[in-house]
Enzyme design. Structure first.
Site, PDB file in Angstrom:
ATOM      1  N   LYS A 159      43.598  35.686  49.184  1.00  0.00           N
ATOM      2  CA  LYS A 159      44.231  34.720  48.264  1.00  0.00           C
ATOM      3  C   LYS A 159      44.847  35.406  47.043  1.00  0.00           C
ATOM      4  N   THR A 171      25.039  40.425  49.855  1.00  0.00           N
ATOM      5  CA  THR A 171      24.523  41.239  48.750  1.00  0.00           C
ATOM      6  C   THR A 171      23.002  41.237  48.706  1.00  0.00           C
ATOM      7  N   ASP A 172      22.448  42.263  48.078  1.00  0.00           N
ATOM      8  CA  ASP A 172      20.989  42.290  47.881  1.00  0.00           C
ATOM      9  C   ASP A 172      20.552  41.316  46.787  1.00  0.00           C
ATOM     10  N   GLU A 173      21.529  40.790  46.017  1.00  0.00           N
ATOM     11  CA  GLU A 173      21.152  39.894  44.908  1.00  0.00           C
ATOM     12  C   GLU A 173      20.542  38.585  45.407  1.00  0.00           C
ATOM     13  N   TYR A 187      26.279  33.216  41.182  1.00  0.00           N
ATOM     14  CA  TYR A 187      26.869  34.107  42.197  1.00  0.00           C
ATOM     15  C   TYR A 187      25.880  34.341  43.340  1.00  0.00           C
ATOM     16  N   LYS A 191      26.002  33.189  47.325  1.00  0.00           N
ATOM     17  CA  LYS A 191      25.971  34.129  48.453  1.00  0.00           C
ATOM     18  C   LYS A 191      24.773  33.808  49.363  1.00  0.00           C
ATOM     19  N   ASN A 196      24.481  47.793  45.043  1.00  0.00           N
ATOM     20  CA  ASN A 196      25.681  47.998  44.206  1.00  0.00           C
ATOM     21  C   ASN A 196      26.578  49.107  44.736  1.00  0.00           C
ATOM     22  N   ASN A 197      27.841  48.770  44.949  1.00  0.00           N
ATOM     23  CA  ASN A 197      28.828  49.760  45.386  1.00  0.00           C
ATOM     24  C   ASN A 197      29.581  50.321  44.192  1.00  0.00           C
ATOM     25  N   LEU A 250      30.323  47.493  35.984  1.00  0.00           N
ATOM     26  CA  LEU A 250      29.781  48.536  35.090  1.00  0.00           C
ATOM     27  C   LEU A 250      30.514  49.883  35.191  1.00  0.00           C
ATOM     28  N   ARG A 286      19.717  49.594  39.128  1.00  0.00           N
ATOM     29  CA  ARG A 286      20.516  49.239  40.300  1.00  0.00           C
ATOM     30  C   ARG A 286      20.438  50.383  41.299  1.00  0.00           C
ATOM     31  N   ASP A 297      21.986  41.065  26.092  1.00  0.00           N
ATOM     32  CA  ASP A 297      22.258  40.590  27.460  1.00  0.00           C
ATOM     33  C   ASP A 297      21.919  39.108  27.617  1.00  0.00           C
TER      34      ASP A 297
HETATM   35  P1  NAD Z   1      36.170  41.781  44.742  1.00  0.00           P
HETATM   36  O1  NAD Z   1      35.957  40.755  43.699  1.00  0.00           O
HETATM   37  O2  NAD Z   1      36.626  43.138  44.328  1.00  0.00           O
HETATM   38  O3  NAD Z   1      37.225  41.249  45.813  1.00  0.00           O
HETATM   39  C1  NAD Z   1      37.191  39.953  46.333  1.00  0.00           C
HETATM   40  C2  NAD Z   1      38.446  39.733  47.168  1.00  0.00           C
HETATM   41  O4  NAD Z   1      38.377  38.420  47.749  1.00  0.00           O
HETATM   42  C3  NAD Z   1      39.747  39.787  46.368  1.00  0.00           C
HETATM   43  O5  NAD Z   1      40.738  40.494  47.075  1.00  0.00           O
HETATM   44  C4  NAD Z   1      40.133  38.314  46.222  1.00  0.00           C
HETATM   45  O6  NAD Z   1      41.529  38.093  46.081  1.00  0.00           O
HETATM   46  C5  NAD Z   1      39.595  37.748  47.535  1.00  0.00           C
HETATM   47  N1  NAD Z   1      39.324  36.301  47.449  1.00  0.00           N
HETATM   48  C6  NAD Z   1      38.606  35.655  46.487  1.00  0.00           C
HETATM   49  N2  NAD Z   1      38.605  34.333  46.721  1.00  0.00           N
HETATM   50  C7  NAD Z   1      39.309  34.155  47.869  1.00  0.00           C
HETATM   51  C8  NAD Z   1      39.652  32.999  48.634  1.00  0.00           C
HETATM   52  N3  NAD Z   1      39.283  31.776  48.258  1.00  0.00           N
HETATM   53  N4  NAD Z   1      40.361  33.178  49.775  1.00  0.00           N
HETATM   54  C9  NAD Z   1      40.755  34.413  50.166  1.00  0.00           C
HETATM   55  N5  NAD Z   1      40.488  35.526  49.460  1.00  0.00           N
HETATM   56  C10 NAD Z   1      39.774  35.402  48.333  1.00  0.00           C
HETATM   57  O7  NAD Z   1      34.816  41.851  45.544  1.00  0.00           O
HETATM   58  P2  NAD Z   1      34.056  43.113  46.172  1.00  0.00           P
HETATM   59  O8  NAD Z   1      33.256  43.755  45.116  1.00  0.00           O
HETATM   60  O9  NAD Z   1      35.016  43.906  46.970  1.00  0.00           O
HETATM   61  O10 NAD Z   1      33.033  42.359  47.160  1.00  0.00           O
HETATM   62  C11 NAD Z   1      33.417  42.027  48.486  1.00  0.00           C
HETATM   63  C12 NAD Z   1      32.268  41.362  49.193  1.00  0.00           C
HETATM   64  O11 NAD Z   1      31.140  42.249  49.217  1.00  0.00           O
HETATM   65  C13 NAD Z   1      31.770  40.082  48.516  1.00  0.00           C
HETATM   66  O12 NAD Z   1      31.439  39.160  49.510  1.00  0.00           O
HETATM   67  C14 NAD Z   1      30.528  40.524  47.742  1.00  0.00           C
HETATM   68  O13 NAD Z   1      29.621  39.458  47.614  1.00  0.00           O
HETATM   69  C15 NAD Z   1      29.995  41.604  48.662  1.00  0.00           C
HETATM   70  N6  NAD Z   1      29.202  42.660  48.016  1.00  0.00           N
HETATM   71  C16 NAD Z   1      29.709  43.335  46.937  1.00  0.00           C
HETATM   72  C17 NAD Z   1      28.964  44.394  46.385  1.00  0.00           C
HETATM   73  C18 NAD Z   1      29.480  45.201  45.209  1.00  0.00           C
HETATM   74  O14 NAD Z   1      28.755  46.047  44.682  1.00  0.00           O
HETATM   75  N7  NAD Z   1      30.732  45.018  44.782  1.00  0.00           N
HETATM   76  C19 NAD Z   1      27.707  44.727  46.924  1.00  0.00           C
HETATM   77  C20 NAD Z   1      27.228  43.972  48.013  1.00  0.00           C
HETATM   78  C21 NAD Z   1      27.996  42.965  48.559  1.00  0.00           C
HETATM   79  O1  DAU Z   2      23.777  44.358  43.996  1.00  0.00           O
HETATM   80  C1  DAU Z   2      25.002  44.031  44.567  1.00  0.00           C
HETATM   81  C2  DAU Z   2      25.890  43.375  43.545  1.00  0.00           C
HETATM   82  O2  DAU Z   2      26.313  44.412  42.650  1.00  0.00           O
HETATM   83  C3  DAU Z   2      27.108  42.671  44.136  1.00  0.00           C
HETATM   84  O3  DAU Z   2      26.672  41.618  44.951  1.00  0.00           O
HETATM   85  C4  DAU Z   2      28.026  42.141  43.043  1.00  0.00           C
HETATM   86  O4  DAU Z   2      29.198  41.580  43.606  1.00  0.00           O
HETATM   87  C5  DAU Z   2      28.420  43.296  42.142  1.00  0.00           C
HETATM   88  O5  DAU Z   2      29.213  42.841  41.078  1.00  0.00           O
HETATM   89  C6  DAU Z   2      27.162  44.008  41.605  1.00  0.00           C
HETATM   90  O6  DAU Z   2      26.451  43.117  40.706  1.00  0.00           O
HETATM   91  P1  DAU Z   2      25.781  43.644  39.341  1.00  0.00           P
HETATM   92  O7  DAU Z   2      25.623  42.491  38.469  1.00  0.00           O
HETATM   93  O8  DAU Z   2      24.591  44.480  39.616  1.00  0.00           O
HETATM   94  O9  DAU Z   2      26.967  44.639  38.845  1.00  0.00           O
HETATM   95  P2  DAU Z   2      27.641  44.860  37.408  1.00  0.00           P
HETATM   96  O10 DAU Z   2      28.526  46.055  37.551  1.00  0.00           O
HETATM   97  O11 DAU Z   2      28.228  43.629  36.850  1.00  0.00           O
HETATM   98  O12 DAU Z   2      26.402  45.254  36.491  1.00  0.00           O
HETATM   99  C7  DAU Z   2      25.557  46.345  36.831  1.00  0.00           C
HETATM  100  C8  DAU Z   2      24.495  46.456  35.747  1.00  0.00           C
HETATM  101  O13 DAU Z   2      25.125  46.908  34.524  1.00  0.00           O
HETATM  102  C9  DAU Z   2      23.807  45.160  35.387  1.00  0.00           C
HETATM  103  O14 DAU Z   2      22.444  45.415  35.100  1.00  0.00           O
HETATM  104  C10 DAU Z   2      24.501  44.685  34.107  1.00  0.00           C
HETATM  105  C11 DAU Z   2      24.910  45.989  33.453  1.00  0.00           C
HETATM  106  N1  DAU Z   2      26.174  45.960  32.668  1.00  0.00           N
HETATM  107  C12 DAU Z   2      27.283  45.447  33.256  1.00  0.00           C
HETATM  108  C13 DAU Z   2      28.473  45.404  32.569  1.00  0.00           C
HETATM  109  C14 DAU Z   2      29.716  44.823  33.208  1.00  0.00           C
HETATM  110  C15 DAU Z   2      26.201  46.478  31.386  1.00  0.00           C
HETATM  111  O15 DAU Z   2      25.196  46.995  30.875  1.00  0.00           O
HETATM  112  N2  DAU Z   2      27.393  46.438  30.704  1.00  0.00           N
HETATM  113  C16 DAU Z   2      28.527  45.902  31.229  1.00  0.00           C
HETATM  114  O16 DAU Z   2      29.562  45.871  30.528  1.00  0.00           O
END
Ligand code: NAD
Ligand code: DAU
Length: 356
Positions: free
Chosen positions: A38, A133-135, A158, A162, A187-188, A198, A222, A289
């Site tokens: 999207k 996700t592990d969340e 969130y 999920k 977390n990736n 982060l 994380r 926080d």
């Molecule tokens: P992201 O936010 O970087 O990307 C999300 C993508 O989905 C974007 O390209 C966005 O345009 C698209 N999207 C959003 N709403 C949509 C809709 N209604 N229709 C079609 N497309 C849509 O997310 P990410 O970090 O790449 O995460 C991808 C998946 O992996 C998610 O399902 C997330 O829950 C899961 N995940 C993420 C992490 C992490 O650390 N980032 C870890 C574990 C699982």
């Molecule tokens: O565990 C998997 C998840 O990891 C995914 O499902 C989510 O999509 C992905 O966003 C991520 O979630 P987190 O909440 O763990 O990631 P984030 O990068 O937002 O935050 C990581 C940690 O860092 C968290 O403890 C909050 C802290 N943080 C985050 C931000 C953005 C800070 O201290 N400062 C910041 O500015």
């Protein structure tokens, strides 16, 4: 698997997955990726700018909202989709606290739509892989690990959305016997991650000498995984994972947030010191926080022995090498960075102004 629809392929992990797949030795010439996205604020076609030219015939982008069932049905039929790998989601915990509606729409209703489309064409479908996700498991204390059998206990809108989508996928396996697999990952980090998260936020702020907002005292933990390792894990599951099963994927890499931020500061100081000579660690700004993330989960850590034993998967990239690669990638890609920073700036200002 021939015509694989990747939802959310313009996001962070989705775009890395498409890159990974197109270069994977077992991605066959007659396979095709249909990237349905999207293009929300987090979706960037630029993350795959070189791909259509390099892989004509094997990669197609189609604009589509997973909440729009009619459009998704048309994509599935037009491209004769037999496999879905479902990444599309709203993914940022902080945003889910401010505006939960889109999380329920996309993550729950959107996933439901795809499952319905899939089950009504079950005869020609090969696999629905759900990326989660592990969340969903909530927060750990100092000990223990998330296992596939850990009860769900999500904390944020969130993670609740999920969790809800995971339950729907499992219900469709149980009730309609659809061939599906699930993965719950930690977390990736890596290239093309949107700088609201982060690691990319800290890299870009630290590089330019801006404040580094660390939540609380930075003691939350994380379990970090380099994105390519995640992509390889998903592809292993899609190829050889047992249908109906869930696999946890993790990095064996627990870090306190403050340690991650300090590593970023030190690597950047080593690569390119600030003109003022100020060590970047001095940019760290501890923020409340409770304002930015009420209900902040303390610790995530994954036990990935199931995927390791059954499919032989384990992380390959170390955090030190992965983080350095990631930092170099952000410094070498200013066009992409400028583009996404423009999209991100309003959110960042609004969000962090609450605590500065
Ligand atoms: P992201 O936010 O970087 O990307 C999300 C993508 O989905 C974007 O390209 C966005 O345009 C698209 N999207 C959003 N709403 C949509 C809709 N209604 N229709 C079609 N497309 C849509 O997310 P990410 O970090 O790449 O995460 C991808 C998946 O992996 C998610 O399902 C997330 O829950 C899961 N995940 C993420 C992490 C992490 O650390 N980032 C870890 C574990 C699982
Ligand atoms: O565990 C998997 C998840 O990891 C995914 O499902 C989510 O999509 C992905 O966003 C991520 O979630 P987190 O909440 O763990 O990631 P984030 O990068 O937002 O935050 C990581 C940690 O860092 C968290 O403890 C909050 C802290 N943080 C985050 C931000 C953005 C800070 O201290 N400062 C910041 O500015």
């Amino acid at each position: 698997m021939k015509n694989i629809m990747v939802t959310g392929g313009c996001g962070f992990i989705g775009s890395n997955f498409i890159r990974y797949l197109l270069s994977a030795p077992d991605f066959k010439e007659d396979m095709r990726i249909i990237n349905a996205d999207k293009l929300t604020y987090a979706g960037n076609k630029e993350s795959l700018a070189d791909i259509p030219g390099r892989f004509p015939g094997q990669y197609v982008f189609v604009y589509g909202d997973i909440c729009d069932k009619g459009t998704m049905e048309k994509i599935v039929d037009d491209y004769d989709i037999d496999t879905m790998c479902h990444f599309a989601a709203e993914s940022h915990v902080d945003r889910s606290i401010v505006e939960p509606d889109t999380f329920v729409q996309t993550n729950v209703v959107g996933t439901f739509n795809l499952l319905e489309i899939f089950r009504r064409r079950k005869d020609r479908m090969v696999l629905f892989h759900h990326v989660s996700t592990d969340e969903v498991f909530g927060s750990l204390g100092k000990f223990d690990y998330f296992r596939e059998t850990t009860p769900y206990n999500p904390s944020s809108p969130y993670s609740a959305s999920k969790a809800s989508s995971d339950h729907l996928v499992r219900a469709y396996v149980h009730t309609y016997a659809i061939p599906a697999t699930l993965s719950n990952c930690s977390n990736n980090y890596g290239p093309y991650q949107y700088p609201e998260k982060l690691i990319p936020l800290m890299i870009l702020n630290a590089y330019t000498g801006k404040k580094l907002p660390v939540y609380g005292k930075g003691l939350n933990i994380r379990d970090w995984l380099y994105v390519k390792d995640h992509c390889r894990g998903i592809w292993e599951i899609m190829n050889r994972g047992k249908r109906g099963e869930t696999y946890n994927i993790g990095g064996d890499c627990e870090k306190k947030n403050i340690d991650v931020v300090c590593m970023i500061c030190d690597i950047l100081d080593g690569m390119e010191p600030l003109k003022s000579g100020q060590p970047r660690r001095e940019l760290i700004n501890f923020v409340d926080d409770k304002k930015l993330r009420p209900g902040h989960d303390f610790r995530y850590a994954i036990d990935f022995s199931k995927i390791q034993v059954e499919l032989g998967w384990a992380p390959e990239e170390s955090f030190e090498t992965g983080l350095e690669k990631t930092i170099r990638w952000y410094l070498k890609n200013p066009e992409w960075v400028n583009l996404v920073q423009k999209k991100c700036s309003e959110w960042l200002q609004r969000h962090y102004n609450q605590v500065t």
